[in-house]
Design an enzyme around this catalytic site. Structure first.
Site, PDB file in Angstrom:
ATOM      1  N   SER A  39      44.547  33.751  44.146  1.00 12.08           N
ATOM      2  CA  SER A  39      45.459  34.513  43.291  1.00 12.08           C
ATOM      3  C   SER A  39      46.186  35.581  44.096  1.00 12.08           C
ATOM      4  O   SER A  39      45.973  35.746  45.296  1.00 12.08           O
ATOM      5  CB  SER A  39      44.641  35.197  42.187  1.00 12.08           C
ATOM      6  N   GLY A  40      47.032  36.349  43.403  1.00 13.34           N
ATOM      7  CA  GLY A  40      47.642  37.510  44.043  1.00 13.34           C
ATOM      8  C   GLY A  40      46.607  38.517  44.492  1.00 13.34           C
ATOM      9  O   GLY A  40      46.737  39.144  45.553  1.00 13.34           O
ATOM     10  N   HIS A  41      45.553  38.680  43.698  1.00 17.43           N
ATOM     11  CA  HIS A  41      44.459  39.570  44.086  1.00 17.43           C
ATOM     12  C   HIS A  41      43.821  39.095  45.397  1.00 17.43           C
ATOM     13  O   HIS A  41      43.469  39.900  46.264  1.00 17.43           O
ATOM     14  CB  HIS A  41      43.430  39.604  42.954  1.00 17.43           C
TER      15      HIS A  41
ATOM     16  N   GLY B 187      40.663  39.251  39.742  1.00 17.97           N
ATOM     17  CA  GLY B 187      40.838  40.620  39.284  1.00 17.97           C
ATOM     18  C   GLY B 187      40.247  40.920  37.920  1.00 17.97           C
ATOM     19  O   GLY B 187      39.873  42.046  37.642  1.00 17.97           O
TER      20      GLY B 187
ATOM     21  N   HIS C 218      33.508  63.186  44.710  1.00 20.76           N
ATOM     22  CA  HIS C 218      32.089  63.324  45.012  1.00 20.76           C
ATOM     23  C   HIS C 218      31.193  63.018  43.821  1.00 20.76           C
ATOM     24  O   HIS C 218      31.524  63.306  42.671  1.00 20.76           O
ATOM     25  CB  HIS C 218      31.778  64.737  45.526  1.00 20.76           C
TER      26      HIS C 218
ATOM     27  N   HIS D 168      36.831  47.764  37.614  1.00 16.63           N
ATOM     28  CA  HIS D 168      38.098  47.752  38.342  1.00 16.63           C
ATOM     29  C   HIS D 168      38.730  49.137  38.211  1.00 16.63           C
ATOM     30  O   HIS D 168      39.060  49.573  37.110  1.00 16.63           O
ATOM     31  CB  HIS D 168      39.032  46.679  37.770  1.00 16.63           C
TER      32      HIS D 168
END
Length: 199
Positions: free
Chosen positions: A7-9, A61, A125, A134
């Site tokens: 894929s594009g990911h 994704g 932190h 994601h």
């Protein structure tokens, strides 16, 4: 390295791997019409006997599909960060996770399994990011934020310090999170509000 998902990911993951001089031997994909991606062979559906000694990254994704696929994989999982990512030496990040270009992850953050930390995202932190999350491009998590499993933090979202976002949430792009978010919530706005609780 092996990938699952042409894929594009996957292209961005390939970019990260090539920047680290890691060879990509093959890509699995359930779409049998695909036969190559950027010159890398797409070899069809997943086969455990294909290069069993190589690690694999799930290059999908969509969180729910990535989680479903992970349960079927017999290869060990790899992980990768682009060289431009700034990751403090105290950060722990787990298998299957990909950390993209120009991200910043600060001291004592924890990043779970199969997480995507997308382009130019910032995790400060003591944050704790659950598995299959994601963090979309240019999202900013201030210090000590906790994000539950399989949640999407949309592009450009800002999360104030010391907040907890539940599992299976969808935070719309550009949201500003100023209070804790329950599990399964769909959230958007500035300040963000819960639009719906999924069942």
């Amino acid at each position: 390295m092996l990938l699952y998902g042409a894929s594009g990911h996957a292209k961005v993951i390939i970019s990260c791997l090539r920047a680290q001089n890691v060879a990509i031997n093959a890509i699995f994909d359930d779409d049998l019409s695909k036969n190559e991606l950027w010159g890398i062979p797409v070899v069809g559906t997943y086969r455990a006997q294909q290069s069993p000694s190589l690690p694999l990254i799930i290059s999908i994704g969509y969180n729910a599909i990535r989680k479903k696929v992970a349960s079927t994989i017999q290869h060990r999982f790899g992980k990768v960060a682009h060289p431009t990512a700034i990751i403090d030496e105290s950060v722990v990040w787990d298998e299957g996770t990909v950390i993209f270009h120009n991200t910043v992850i600060q001291a004592d953050a924890y990043i779970g399994k199969h997480v995507i930390v997308n382009t130019a995202a910032s995790i400060d932190h003591d944050c704790s990011i659950g598995d299959f999350v994601h963090i979309a491009p240019k999202a900013t998590l201030c210090g000590n934020v906790r994000v539950g499993e399989s949640t999407l933090i949309g592009a450009g979202t800002v999360v104030a310090p010391n907040l907890t976002i539940g599992k299976n949430c969808m935070i719309a792009a550009g949201s500003v999170i100023t209070k804790n978010i329950p599990d399964n919530a769909i959230v958007r706005g500035n300040p963000a509000r819960v639009i719906k609780i999924s069942t």
